[in-house]
Write a protein that holds these residues in place. Structure first.
Motif, PDB file in Angstrom:
ATOM      1  N   GLU A  16       0.626  -1.191   0.062  1.00 25.78           N
ATOM      2  CA  GLU A  16       0.164  -0.169  -0.023  1.00 25.78           C
ATOM      3  C   GLU A  16       0.729   1.355   0.046  1.00 25.78           C
ATOM      4  OE1 GLU A  16      -2.882  -0.048   3.184  1.00 25.78           O
ATOM      5  OE2 GLU A  16      -3.789  -1.980   2.676  1.00 25.78           O
ATOM      6  N   TYR A  17       1.932   1.229   0.629  1.00 28.09           N
ATOM      7  CA  TYR A  17       2.756   2.396   0.885  1.00 28.09           C
ATOM      8  C   TYR A  17       3.543   2.662  -0.650  1.00 28.09           C
ATOM      9  CZ  TYR A  17       6.880   5.306   2.023  1.00 28.09           C
ATOM     10  OH  TYR A  17       7.812   6.270   2.110  1.00 28.09           O
ATOM     11  N   GLY A  18       4.141   1.432  -0.906  1.00 23.67           N
ATOM     12  CA  GLY A  18       4.721   1.543  -2.268  1.00 23.67           C
ATOM     13  C   GLY A  18       3.729   2.065  -3.404  1.00 23.67           C
ATOM     14  N   SER A  19       2.555   1.510  -3.313  1.00 22.79           N
ATOM     15  CA  SER A  19       1.457   2.015  -4.402  1.00 22.79           C
ATOM     16  C   SER A  19       0.901   3.692  -4.297  1.00 22.79           C
ATOM     17  CB  SER A  19       0.163   1.600  -4.328  1.00 22.79           C
ATOM     18  OG  SER A  19      -0.818   1.913  -5.122  1.00 22.79           O
ATOM     19  N   ARG A  20       1.056   4.054  -2.960  1.00 29.71           N
ATOM     20  CA  ARG A  20       1.012   5.577  -2.693  1.00 29.71           C
ATOM     21  C   ARG A  20       2.028   6.272  -3.316  1.00 29.71           C
ATOM     22  NH1 ARG A  20      -1.343   5.122   3.234  1.00 29.71           N
ATOM     23  NH2 ARG A  20      -3.330   3.958   2.883  1.00 29.71           N
ATOM     24  N   TRP A  21       3.267   6.041  -2.798  1.00 31.21           N
ATOM     25  CA  TRP A  21       4.344   6.538  -3.385  1.00 31.21           C
ATOM     26  C   TRP A  21       4.482   6.797  -4.861  1.00 31.21           C
ATOM     27  CZ3 TRP A  21       7.081  10.180  -1.122  1.00 31.21           C
ATOM     28  CH2 TRP A  21       8.375  10.299  -1.738  1.00 31.21           C
ATOM     29  N   ASN A  22       4.330   5.558  -5.571  1.00 28.34           N
ATOM     30  CA  ASN A  22       4.352   5.630  -6.899  1.00 28.34           C
ATOM     31  C   ASN A  22       3.271   6.571  -7.706  1.00 28.34           C
ATOM     32  OD1 ASN A  22       6.236   3.626  -7.006  1.00 28.34           O
ATOM     33  ND2 ASN A  22       4.879   1.889  -7.402  1.00 28.34           N
ATOM     34  N   SER A  23       1.998   6.878  -6.867  1.00 24.52           N
ATOM     35  CA  SER A  23       1.080   7.585  -7.485  1.00 24.52           C
ATOM     36  C   SER A  23       1.508   9.088  -7.261  1.00 24.52           C
ATOM     37  CB  SER A  23      -0.406   7.502  -7.120  1.00 24.52           C
ATOM     38  OG  SER A  23      -0.368   6.996  -5.733  1.00 24.52           O
ATOM     39  N   ILE A  24       2.040   9.253  -5.977  1.00 27.80           N
ATOM     40  CA  ILE A  24       2.784  10.588  -5.884  1.00 27.80           C
ATOM     41  C   ILE A  24       3.989  10.910  -6.774  1.00 27.80           C
ATOM     42  CG2 ILE A  24       4.287  11.728  -3.954  1.00 27.80           C
ATOM     43  CD1 ILE A  24       2.723  10.494  -1.912  1.00 27.80           C
ATOM     44  N   GLU A  25       4.761  10.234  -7.336  1.00 27.93           N
ATOM     45  CA  GLU A  25       5.576  10.340  -8.094  1.00 27.93           C
ATOM     46  C   GLU A  25       5.331  10.435  -9.289  1.00 27.93           C
ATOM     47  OE1 GLU A  25       8.291   7.082  -7.505  1.00 27.93           O
ATOM     48  OE2 GLU A  25       9.745   8.139  -6.216  1.00 27.93           O
ATOM     49  N   ASP A  26       4.123   9.765  -9.933  1.00 27.03           N
ATOM     50  CA  ASP A  26       3.599  10.105 -11.055  1.00 27.03           C
ATOM     51  C   ASP A  26       3.201  11.284 -11.127  1.00 27.03           C
ATOM     52  OD1 ASP A  26       3.930   7.397 -11.996  1.00 27.03           O
ATOM     53  OD2 ASP A  26       2.236   6.644 -11.585  1.00 27.03           O
ATOM     54  N   ARG A  27       2.263  11.847 -10.102  1.00 24.89           N
ATOM     55  CA  ARG A  27       1.811  13.359 -10.164  1.00 24.89           C
ATOM     56  C   ARG A  27       2.843  14.036 -10.401  1.00 24.89           C
ATOM     57  NH1 ARG A  27      -1.016  13.805  -5.274  1.00 24.89           N
ATOM     58  NH2 ARG A  27      -1.047  11.912  -4.795  1.00 24.89           N
ATOM     59  N   ILE A  28       4.088  14.176  -9.589  1.00 26.35           N
ATOM     60  CA  ILE A  28       5.248  14.857  -9.669  1.00 26.35           C
ATOM     61  C   ILE A  28       5.884  15.038 -11.034  1.00 26.35           C
ATOM     62  CG2 ILE A  28       7.464  15.352  -8.954  1.00 26.35           C
ATOM     63  CD1 ILE A  28       6.669  14.256  -6.113  1.00 26.35           C
ATOM     64  N   TYR A  29       5.960  13.773 -11.750  1.00 21.75           N
ATOM     65  CA  TYR A  29       6.406  13.666 -12.922  1.00 21.75           C
ATOM     66  C   TYR A  29       5.374  14.413 -14.125  1.00 21.75           C
ATOM     67  CZ  TYR A  29       8.432  11.754 -17.158  1.00 21.75           C
ATOM     68  OH  TYR A  29       9.124  11.554 -18.322  1.00 21.75           O
ATOM     69  N   LYS A  30       4.189  14.045 -13.950  1.00 20.55           N
ATOM     70  CA  LYS A  30       3.240  14.835 -14.908  1.00 20.55           C
ATOM     71  C   LYS A  30       3.414  16.306 -14.830  1.00 20.55           C
ATOM     72  CE  LYS A  30       0.463  10.764 -15.355  1.00 20.55           C
ATOM     73  NZ  LYS A  30      -1.056  10.135 -15.055  1.00 20.55           N
ATOM     74  N   GLN A  31       3.463  16.602 -13.407  1.00 23.41           N
ATOM     75  CA  GLN A  31       3.598  18.274 -13.393  1.00 23.41           C
ATOM     76  C   GLN A  31       4.729  18.855 -13.798  1.00 23.41           C
ATOM     77  OE1 GLN A  31       3.041  19.219  -9.278  1.00 23.41           O
ATOM     78  NE2 GLN A  31       3.017  21.392  -9.650  1.00 23.41           N
TER      79      GLN A  31
END
Length: 50
Positions: A16-31
């Protein structure tokens, strides 16, 4: 809770932690990509003349 249940529980927490962290990184990358595109429109870079 026996050892096997504990391991499953901990694995779930880590996943769950890894999944949340991946979505945070994805948002940062897209931004970041969007900001790069917008900054290209604002600034005109000169080509190198080496």
């Amino acid at each position: 809770m026996d050892e096997q249940e504990l391991k499953k529980h901990l694995v779930n927490i880590v996943q769950e932690y890894g999944s949340r962290w991946n979505s945070i990184e994805d948002r940062i990358y897209k931004q970041h990509e969007q900001e790069e595109i917008e900054s290209r429109d604002e600034y005109h870079y000169a080509k190198r003349t080496d």
